[in-house]
Design a protein around this motif. Sequence first.
Motif, PDB file in Angstrom:
ATOM      1  N   THR A  31     -54.615   8.364  54.909  1.00 53.67           N
ATOM      2  CA  THR A  31     -55.671   8.935  55.333  1.00 53.67           C
ATOM      3  C   THR A  31     -56.160   9.924  54.197  1.00 53.67           C
ATOM      4  OG1 THR A  31     -54.658   9.025  57.577  1.00 53.67           O
ATOM      5  CG2 THR A  31     -56.383  10.665  57.225  1.00 53.67           C
ATOM      6  N   GLY A  32     -55.604  10.601  53.447  1.00 51.94           N
ATOM      7  CA  GLY A  32     -55.997  11.485  52.447  1.00 51.94           C
ATOM      8  C   GLY A  32     -56.704  10.491  51.357  1.00 51.94           C
ATOM      9  N   LYS A  35     -59.926   9.617  52.452  1.00 50.52           N
ATOM     10  CA  LYS A  35     -61.061  10.727  52.622  1.00 50.52           C
ATOM     11  C   LYS A  35     -61.619  11.180  51.161  1.00 50.52           C
ATOM     12  CE  LYS A  35     -63.262  13.460  55.630  1.00 50.52           C
ATOM     13  NZ  LYS A  35     -64.234  13.942  54.636  1.00 50.52           N
ATOM     14  N   THR A  45     -65.514  10.637  58.307  1.00 50.91           N
ATOM     15  CA  THR A  45     -64.666  11.860  58.892  1.00 50.91           C
ATOM     16  C   THR A  45     -63.116  11.587  58.613  1.00 50.91           C
ATOM     17  OG1 THR A  45     -64.491  10.828  61.230  1.00 50.91           O
ATOM     18  CG2 THR A  45     -66.703  11.942  60.880  1.00 50.91           C
ATOM     19  N   TRP A  46     -62.461  12.440  58.697  1.00 50.00           N
ATOM     20  CA  TRP A  46     -60.974  12.532  58.901  1.00 50.00           C
ATOM     21  C   TRP A  46     -60.360  11.868  60.100  1.00 50.00           C
ATOM     22  CZ3 TRP A  46     -57.903  14.020  55.236  1.00 50.00           C
ATOM     23  CH2 TRP A  46     -58.263  14.765  54.212  1.00 50.00           C
ATOM     24  N   LEU A  50     -58.096   8.538  59.368  1.00 50.07           N
ATOM     25  CA  LEU A  50     -56.703   8.211  59.990  1.00 50.07           C
ATOM     26  C   LEU A  50     -56.787   6.952  60.676  1.00 50.07           C
ATOM     27  CD1 LEU A  50     -54.026   9.166  61.076  1.00 50.07           C
ATOM     28  CD2 LEU A  50     -55.312  10.419  62.887  1.00 50.07           C
TER      29      LEU A  50
END
Length: 444
Positions: A31-32, A35, A45-46, A50
């Motif tokens: 996810t990181g 992003k 978006t986060w 995710l």
Amino acid sequence: MMTNRFALKFIKLSPPQVLIFVFVVLIFVGTGLLKLPFATTDGITWVDALFTATSAMTVTGLVVVDTGQAFTLFGEIVIVSLIQLGGLGIMTFAVLIFMVLGRKIGMKHRLLVQQATNQTSIGGVVKLVKNILIFSLAVEAIGFLILAARWVPEMGWQAGTYASFFHSISAFNNAGFSIWSNSLMDYVGDPVVNIVISFLFIVGGIGFTVLDDLIRSKTFRGMALHSKVMLTGTVVINLIAMFTFFILEYHNPQALANLSLGDKLWGSYFQAVTTRTAGFNSVDISGIGIDTAFFMFVLMFIGAGSTSTGGGIKLTTAFVIIMAVITFLRGKSDPVLYGRTIRKHIVLKALAITIISIMTVYLTIFVLVLTENQSFIEIAFEVISAFGTVGLSMGITGDLSTIGRIAIVFVMFLGKLGPLTLAFSLAQPDRTNIRYPDEDLFTG
């Protein structure tokens, strides 16, 4: 001091808990990475990061943004890396690292491998992991070379090579991710693409223990019961699915009606075999009829085989439940398959998996019915597809609310790890040997 405490708590975790912990960590790392500004063309978006990381790590293939349009080359490499990790298994790569470093693989690690590969015995699990790695990489390489021979002349060296690389990994791991907006719809009647992609995800979804048994055994009779059930069940269910899809969608202008007879057959074949876990589509899923969607519910819920790259309750679980019902209706005590009695604890395990799975799907559908402005069929299709880590959608994934996306993330996670893995990680084992008196309970 805090590090030592954390390490001590980690060591005390059970194998299912360790697997869940590592899985969650890798999803958050993914996810990181997704992003990062240079991972996307216009930022996401986060929640979307995710969702994409979870979908890749669980080899599902559901997407809230267009993979080929929203992500840069770096972002797509992150996605395909998560697919490889999630498909072949975290512990598979952990064992590989241990072997490369020359470190001894202890009992704790062997128990983790046993849990990750769904083996009934701890014996030979390390050798199984070695075989999984060698076989998987070899099959992916063969698929890549054949696809490259098909796509490089059409797209050029760079685009053709990359497309072959991405899709061979995605297909073998039953991920269903594609760098094209319409997946494989442009190749609905292409024999090479249909055969190679379907071969990759069928081999990946049939299970590594079955493939190993298939190589070692000289006859079908000499194979293990699990292998016999998987091979027979795969052939039977794929044939039934192909002819059912062909009949139901033959006159549907949004699916097969406008195709030639040959393309109709290819489209029916591909959509039949991909529905159980692969997630690619060569026809427009958003245009299929309600009857076809309802039929596909069953295929997606059943899924692939144990120790495979796919999800679902697994084909063998479905067979055990069916045989248990038939045994009861016949008035017999033990279900029998191919001259072998299925143990009662296997029947109970299959029943537990099925009931927990049904409850999970039902509750998630209930949540989405409350939060989403979509039809019931579309919502049910989305949830079952997520649970079976299939990745097919009737077109509502990108329109889900934040709550809906998080709910689907949870279902994908549970579908990949398996409901019993999560249940065992939370439950306390009962070590008492107390046996209570029997008494009848009226049922039915």
